[in-house]
Design a protein around this motif. Structure first.
Motif, PDB file in Angstrom:
ATOM      1  N   GLU A   1       3.904  11.532   5.860  1.00 26.81           N
ATOM      2  CA  GLU A   1       3.355  12.879   6.053  1.00 26.81           C
ATOM      3  C   GLU A   1       3.021  13.127   7.526  1.00 26.81           C
ATOM      4  OE1 GLU A   1       2.611  16.596   5.167  1.00 26.81           O
ATOM      5  OE2 GLU A   1       3.339  15.134   3.696  1.00 26.81           O
TER       6      GLU A   1
ATOM      7  N   ASN B   1       0.833  -1.211   0.000  1.00 29.40           N
ATOM      8  CA  ASN B   1       0.000   0.000   0.000  1.00 29.40           C
ATOM      9  C   ASN B   1       0.868   1.260   0.000  1.00 29.40           C
ATOM     10  OD1 ASN B   1      -1.829   2.067   0.494  1.00 29.40           O
ATOM     11  ND2 ASN B   1      -3.073   0.841   1.895  1.00 29.40           N
TER      12      ASN B   1
ATOM     13  N   GLU C   1       0.003   4.242  -0.679  1.00 33.05           N
ATOM     14  CA  GLU C   1      -0.728   5.349  -0.071  1.00 33.05           C
ATOM     15  C   GLU C   1      -0.540   5.347   1.448  1.00 33.05           C
ATOM     16  OE1 GLU C   1      -2.094   3.212  -2.221  1.00 33.05           O
ATOM     17  OE2 GLU C   1      -2.369   4.510  -3.993  1.00 33.05           O
ATOM     18  N   LEU C   2      -0.509   4.165   2.051  1.00 32.45           N
ATOM     19  CA  LEU C   2      -0.267   4.068   3.495  1.00 32.45           C
ATOM     20  C   LEU C   2       1.133   4.570   3.833  1.00 32.45           C
ATOM     21  CD1 LEU C   2      -0.948   3.167   6.373  1.00 32.45           C
ATOM     22  CD2 LEU C   2      -0.220   0.847   5.729  1.00 32.45           C
ATOM     23  N   ARG C   3       2.114   4.178   3.027  1.00 28.53           N
ATOM     24  CA  ARG C   3       3.490   4.644   3.267  1.00 28.53           C
ATOM     25  C   ARG C   3       3.543   6.168   3.214  1.00 28.53           C
ATOM     26  NH1 ARG C   3       4.789   0.346  -0.369  1.00 28.53           N
ATOM     27  NH2 ARG C   3       5.369   1.793  -2.037  1.00 28.53           N
ATOM     28  N   ASP C   4       2.941   6.742   2.190  1.00 25.82           N
ATOM     29  CA  ASP C   4       2.954   8.199   2.042  1.00 25.82           C
ATOM     30  C   ASP C   4       2.244   8.880   3.209  1.00 25.82           C
ATOM     31  OD1 ASP C   4       4.314   7.895  -0.338  1.00 25.82           O
ATOM     32  OD2 ASP C   4       2.521   8.129  -1.605  1.00 25.82           O
ATOM     33  N   SER C   5       1.144   8.283   3.679  1.00 28.96           N
ATOM     34  CA  SER C   5       0.396   8.856   4.794  1.00 28.96           C
ATOM     35  C   SER C   5       1.229   8.861   6.069  1.00 28.96           C
ATOM     36  CB  SER C   5      -0.902   8.074   5.010  1.00 28.96           C
ATOM     37  OG  SER C   5      -1.577   8.519   6.170  1.00 28.96           O
TER      38      SER C   5
END
Length: 374
Positions: A345, A336, A338-342
């Motif tokens: 951040e 995932n 998107e999870l890494r990026d979240s």
């Protein structure tokens, strides 16, 4: 004001803290610093960049006999204190096994004494070791009370626990943080070989301690292979003798042990890896959390109170004693983006809670002033 600094640490996070503080103290030139250094601190300090208000004294080698060595060390430290007559003494960790005549500000970073609910006690301790630890706990509590005029810790949670453990009120919170080497990064040559196809690297920068729970990694690697994740690698920085001793009966084919890494080289190593991984059972504050945040790496770590205190929602948490649950979380990170990026951040936002290395140094000096002028 004249400050005697006992920079006698030799491994682990306390070594990184004292190195960072000494370097930051260069910006506070209205103090005089007498710095007693261990060999491990010595080799990581560039003494050429320090001004004349710094005096460095190397800690000698004392007798190999335990009690005689302690006696020689105490006598030597007392002579140094008498010779330089500081206003206050500073140590970022303790106990020192020496009580100075002047006020002593001491850092506390022994989580085993203030987190009795940790799985470390139930899963890593034989009855014999529990008895020995109980004796050690009482002895160290006596030494902290005897030696320290005041203590500083890295989180409010540890502050509250330490006040109860020591029965003293002079405990102050100064958050740990990343060193400034993570802001002005020097790129070092790569330590890792060229990646194989689709390789994902999980980095754990630490010294070996039983509570770090690193021996669980082979079981995690085996479960990953069973699920078809063949190119996950775990990168460690243990001494070769520690790695060989504690992993000798385990499958280490998915582990890359680089050996100890100097503080200045850590940012480069983070850049070579993808995720910060810490299955620890005990911490007061691991600087690895803050380092991963500033290096834009997602954090996967133990679902325990001390980790939540530091990371809040900027980490993905697992049961550190359950390889299947650890792999469930690793699989989420791998699959995932998107999870890494979240997480990255949220880590950037959480950094604001830690302050800077300069602020930490200023707070330590403020406490030194308070004790020295009392």
């Amino acid at each position: 004001m004249k400050i005697l600094i006992c920079a006698t640490q030799f491994k682990g996070g306390s070594l990184q803290v004292v190195l960072s503080l000494i370097n930051e103290f260069r910006s506070f030139s209205n103090y005089e610093y007498i710095v007693i250094t261990s060999r491990q601190v010595d080799c990581q300090l560039n003494k050429m960049v320090f001004d004349e208000n710094f005096t460095f004294i190397s800690l000698p080698l004392f007798s190999s006999g335990k009690f005689r060595g302690f006696y020689e060390r105490k006598k030597w430290l007392s002579n140094i204190e008498k010779q330089y007559n500081p206003d206050v003494v500073l140590s970022t960790s303790g106990p020192l096994y020496w009580k100075p005549r002047k006020p002593l500000l001491m850092g506390f970073n022994l989580p085993a004494y203030v987190y009795p609910e940790s799985p470390f006690w139930t899963n890593k301790m034989s009855l014999k070791r529990k008895i020995l630890w109980a004796i050690k706990t009482h002895y160290h509590r006596y030494l902290f009370r005897k030696e320290a005029t005041a203590c500083f810790v890295q989180t409010d949670d540890v502050n509250e626990r330490l006040r109860k453990y020591l029965g003293m009120d002079a405990v102050y919170t100064i958050s740990n943080t990343y060193s400034n080497i993570f802001k002005d990064v020097v790129q070092y040559p790569n330590k890792l070989s060229t990646r194989v196809e689709n390789e994902i690297r999980f980095l754990t920068i630490c010294t070996y301690y039983p509570h770090k729970n690193l021996e669980i990694i082979p079981a995690v690697a085996h479960e990953l292979e069973r699920r078809g994740y063949l190119n996950v690698r775990f990168v460690l920085t243990l001494k070769n003798e520690d790695f060989e001793s504690h992993f000798k009966h385990l499958d280490t084919s998915k582990i890359i042990n680089l050996g100890p890494v100097k503080s200045a080289e850590c940012p480069s190593l983070y850049r070579e890896c993808d995720v910060m991984f810490l299955p620890t059972l005990l911490e007061c504050f691991s600087a690895s959390y803050a380092e991963a945040m500033i290096m834009n790496k997602p954090i996967v770590t133990s679902d325990l109170g001390f980790a939540h205190t530091v990371c809040h929602d900027a980490a993905l948490y697992f049961d550190p004693m359950n390889p299947v649950d650890i792999v469930d979380k690793i699989e989420m990170i791998v699959r995932n983006p998107e999870l890494r990026d979240s997480l990255i951040e949220k880590g950037k936002q959480q950094l604001n809670q830690f302050g800077t290395a300069e602020n930490r140094a200023r707070q330590v000096l403020d406490l030194c002033n308070k004790l020295g002028n009392h």
